[in-house]
Design a protein around this motif. Sequence first.
Motif, PDB file in Angstrom:
ATOM      1  N   VAL A 189      19.489   3.728  70.766  1.00 60.44           N
ATOM      2  CA  VAL A 189      18.158   3.878  70.620  1.00 60.44           C
ATOM      3  C   VAL A 189      17.741   4.749  71.886  1.00 60.44           C
ATOM      4  O   VAL A 189      18.003   4.302  73.057  1.00 60.44           O
ATOM      5  CB  VAL A 189      17.302   2.674  70.592  1.00 60.44           C
ATOM      6  N   LEU A 190      17.044   5.887  71.455  1.00 62.54           N
ATOM      7  CA  LEU A 190      16.632   6.916  72.522  1.00 62.54           C
ATOM      8  C   LEU A 190      14.945   6.996  72.728  1.00 62.54           C
ATOM      9  O   LEU A 190      14.479   6.729  71.792  1.00 62.54           O
ATOM     10  CB  LEU A 190      17.229   8.187  72.167  1.00 62.54           C
ATOM     11  N   LYS A 191      14.854   7.331  73.877  1.00 66.61           N
ATOM     12  CA  LYS A 191      13.292   7.672  74.075  1.00 66.61           C
ATOM     13  C   LYS A 191      12.808   8.919  73.548  1.00 66.61           C
ATOM     14  O   LYS A 191      11.678   9.334  72.988  1.00 66.61           O
ATOM     15  CB  LYS A 191      13.090   7.729  75.683  1.00 66.61           C
ATOM     16  N   GLU A 192      14.025  10.130  73.645  1.00 66.93           N
ATOM     17  CA  GLU A 192      13.846  11.366  73.371  1.00 66.93           C
ATOM     18  C   GLU A 192      14.252  11.542  71.989  1.00 66.93           C
ATOM     19  O   GLU A 192      15.332  10.948  71.475  1.00 66.93           O
ATOM     20  CB  GLU A 192      14.087  12.414  74.361  1.00 66.93           C
ATOM     21  N   TRP A 205      21.765  10.804  80.140  1.00 64.63           N
ATOM     22  CA  TRP A 205      21.545   9.712  79.011  1.00 64.63           C
ATOM     23  C   TRP A 205      21.053   8.467  79.818  1.00 64.63           C
ATOM     24  O   TRP A 205      20.319   7.844  79.053  1.00 64.63           O
ATOM     25  CB  TRP A 205      22.913   9.304  78.432  1.00 64.63           C
ATOM     26  N   GLN A 206      21.329   7.867  81.065  1.00 63.56           N
ATOM     27  CA  GLN A 206      20.961   7.036  81.510  1.00 63.56           C
ATOM     28  C   GLN A 206      19.333   6.913  81.743  1.00 63.56           C
ATOM     29  O   GLN A 206      18.612   5.699  81.617  1.00 63.56           O
ATOM     30  CB  GLN A 206      21.341   6.662  82.929  1.00 63.56           C
ATOM     31  N   ASP A 207      18.684   8.016  81.691  1.00 65.05           N
ATOM     32  CA  ASP A 207      17.260   8.046  81.811  1.00 65.05           C
ATOM     33  C   ASP A 207      16.447   8.084  80.260  1.00 65.05           C
ATOM     34  O   ASP A 207      15.438   7.879  80.043  1.00 65.05           O
ATOM     35  CB  ASP A 207      16.844   9.302  82.414  1.00 65.05           C
ATOM     36  N   THR A 208      17.359   8.346  79.316  1.00 67.22           N
ATOM     37  CA  THR A 208      16.776   8.684  77.953  1.00 67.22           C
ATOM     38  C   THR A 208      17.091   7.576  76.900  1.00 67.22           C
ATOM     39  O   THR A 208      16.705   7.272  75.767  1.00 67.22           O
ATOM     40  CB  THR A 208      17.284   9.962  77.493  1.00 67.22           C
ATOM     41  N   TYR A 209      17.878   6.690  77.057  1.00 71.90           N
ATOM     42  CA  TYR A 209      18.316   5.756  76.042  1.00 71.90           C
ATOM     43  C   TYR A 209      17.542   4.283  76.417  1.00 71.90           C
ATOM     44  O   TYR A 209      17.284   3.998  77.748  1.00 71.90           O
ATOM     45  CB  TYR A 209      19.917   5.227  75.875  1.00 71.90           C
ATOM     46  N   ARG A 210      17.266   3.694  75.391  1.00 70.30           N
ATOM     47  CA  ARG A 210      16.603   2.505  75.366  1.00 70.30           C
ATOM     48  C   ARG A 210      17.371   1.430  75.119  1.00 70.30           C
ATOM     49  O   ARG A 210      17.372   0.188  75.863  1.00 70.30           O
ATOM     50  CB  ARG A 210      15.499   2.446  74.294  1.00 70.30           C
ATOM     51  N   ALA A 211      18.301   1.425  74.307  1.00 69.22           N
ATOM     52  CA  ALA A 211      19.102   0.271  73.785  1.00 69.22           C
ATOM     53  C   ALA A 211      20.403   0.646  73.144  1.00 69.22           C
ATOM     54  O   ALA A 211      20.423   1.993  72.633  1.00 69.22           O
ATOM     55  CB  ALA A 211      18.280  -0.668  73.026  1.00 69.22           C
ATOM     56  N   ARG A 218      22.822  -6.481  70.357  1.00 74.32           N
ATOM     57  CA  ARG A 218      22.573  -5.469  71.666  1.00 74.32           C
ATOM     58  C   ARG A 218      23.287  -5.729  72.692  1.00 74.32           C
ATOM     59  O   ARG A 218      23.847  -7.101  72.866  1.00 74.32           O
ATOM     60  CB  ARG A 218      21.086  -5.944  72.146  1.00 74.32           C
TER      61      ARG A 218
END
Length: 223
Positions: A189-192, A205-211, A218
């Motif tokens: 699950v990504l923010k972008e 990727w550490q800044d863009t993934y949510r889960a 999870r």
Amino acid sequence: MAGGGVASPTNRITSTQFSLMELKAIVEEAQAANIHVMAHAYTPRAIIQSVKAGVKSIEHGNLLDTQAAEFMAKNDTYLVPTLATYDALAKEGIQNGLSKEMIAKVDSVLESGKRAISIAQEAGITNCYGSDLLAEMRRHQLTGLRLLEESGMSPLQVLQSATINAAQLLELDTEIGSVEEGKVADLLVLKENPLDSIAGVFDNWQDTYRAVFKAGQRVTVDG
């Protein structure tokens, strides 16, 4: 090993390692065990010979030309490029034990590997994502996604290479590879939106993934 290798101290990339008869015997024995064969091959000669023998996928394929690409497409042979490893070896190969001669091989196939992606795309070959990274260099895994995009694949094509295309190659596409009812729920699950830019999402990727979910559960991600 249908042809010579980059990290091999004595094998020339241009060499073939097995005769066509030997390759056919390998494929025949694999099929008898209900499995398929992948072939390490760089040159058109090694690629075409492997496809004639019935291999299902070509690993690397950096020196692919139009003739070999069309032959692969005609026979529904998959291509598994491994651009990440050449990029990593060019930067860290010496400190990881490679000789200067091996590094020279790396330099000679990195750019040709990028051109091979375009040739494969034009021929209609199905690409699957691979890295060929070993040991400490595994941390560069996601670099390969960016390199595929830089080589002419669309963000969607890059994602498909690492998901549904790879699942089809492994004959697991009824279980994994796409988000569908009844399949294993492995989800990132990504923010972008990765369809806007693969590099924009996965380079940091550490800044863009949510889960991350594995089989619907999870999981905690380190790093």
